[in-house]
Design a protein around this motif. Structure first.
Motif, mmCIF file in Angstrom:
data_model
loop_
_atom_site.group_PDB
_atom_site.id
_atom_site.type_symbol
_atom_site.label_atom_id
_atom_site.label_comp_id
_atom_site.label_asym_id
_atom_site.label_seq_id
_atom_site.Cartn_x
_atom_site.Cartn_y
_atom_site.Cartn_z
ATOM 1 N N VAL A 111 0.863 9.757 2.417
ATOM 2 C CA VAL A 111 0.894 8.571 3.274
ATOM 3 C C VAL A 111 -0.340 7.708 3.021
ATOM 4 N N VAL A 112 -1.508 8.339 2.968
ATOM 5 C CA VAL A 112 -2.746 7.602 2.696
ATOM 6 C C VAL A 112 -2.636 6.893 1.353
ATOM 7 N N GLU A 113 -2.186 7.589 0.343
ATOM 8 C CA GLU A 113 -2.063 7.009 -1.000
ATOM 9 C C GLU A 113 -1.083 5.840 -1.013
ATOM 10 N N ALA A 114 0.054 5.990 -0.342
ATOM 11 C CA ALA A 114 1.051 4.912 -0.316
ATOM 12 C C ALA A 114 0.498 3.658 0.319
ATOM 13 N N VAL A 115 -0.228 3.808 1.415
ATOM 14 C CA VAL A 115 -0.762 2.641 2.115
ATOM 15 C C VAL A 115 -1.913 2.024 1.323
ATOM 16 N N GLU A 116 -2.847 2.847 0.908
ATOM 17 C CA GLU A 116 -4.017 2.294 0.198
ATOM 18 C C GLU A 116 -3.632 1.681 -1.139
ATOM 19 N N SER A 117 -2.679 2.253 -1.841
ATOM 20 C CA SER A 117 -2.279 1.669 -3.134
ATOM 21 C C SER A 117 -1.589 0.312 -2.941
ATOM 22 N N GLU A 118 -0.941 0.124 -1.813
ATOM 23 C CA GLU A 118 -0.275 -1.148 -1.517
ATOM 24 C C GLU A 118 -1.289 -2.276 -1.283
ATOM 25 N N TYR A 119 -2.464 -1.918 -0.752
ATOM 26 C CA TYR A 119 -3.423 -2.942 -0.336
ATOM 27 C C TYR A 119 -4.732 -2.904 -1.100
ATOM 28 N N ARG A 120 -4.755 -2.289 -2.268
ATOM 29 C CA ARG A 120 -5.959 -2.302 -3.113
ATOM 30 C C ARG A 120 -6.112 -3.612 -3.809
#
Length: 120
Positions: A111-120
């Motif tokens: 979940v962390v990876e999905a969100v952070e990769s979307e907004y990097r």
């Protein structure tokens, strides 16, 4: 399951996000922390109480400066058994994306990876 904590300067925004997520995804706990004594602002104590009251790991989203500062302080002081992490993403979009990923069974790291990769 992972919970979501939403920290906003506005009580209405925090509870609006909670309501949006409840209508769009099932089974995701969203803890809304907003406003400061009925006004615009944030306070450390309600954020700390939300974190101290967790029954599972949590991802935290915030809107503006003092919300981040108070959230950082509360996370730093937390010594409980659950993982608690601040996520760098827009408060509405990020928390919604996290809730969708949580509701589809992804684990905390995914979940962390999905969100952070979307907004990097």
């Amino acid at each position: 399951m992972t919970s979501i904590i939403v920290v906003s300067h506005s009580e209405e925004i925090a509870y609006g996000i909670q309501k949006l997520i409840a209508q769009m995804t099932e089974g995701v706990e969203v803890i809304a922390v907003g406003g400061s004594d009925g006004t615009i602002g944030t306070s450390f104590e309600p954020i700390q109480q939300a974190i101290e009251g967790l029954k599972d790991d949590a991802l935290c989203f915030y809107d503006l400066g003092s919300a981040e500062m108070n959230l950082d302080m509360a996370i730093e002081m937390y010594d409980g058994e659950y993982r608690v992490e601040k996520v760098e993403a827009p408060i509405v979009e990020g928390s919604f994306l996290a809730s969708v990923n949580i509701s589809t069974g992804k684990d905390y790291g995914e979940v962390v990876e999905a969100v952070e990769s979307e907004y990097r």
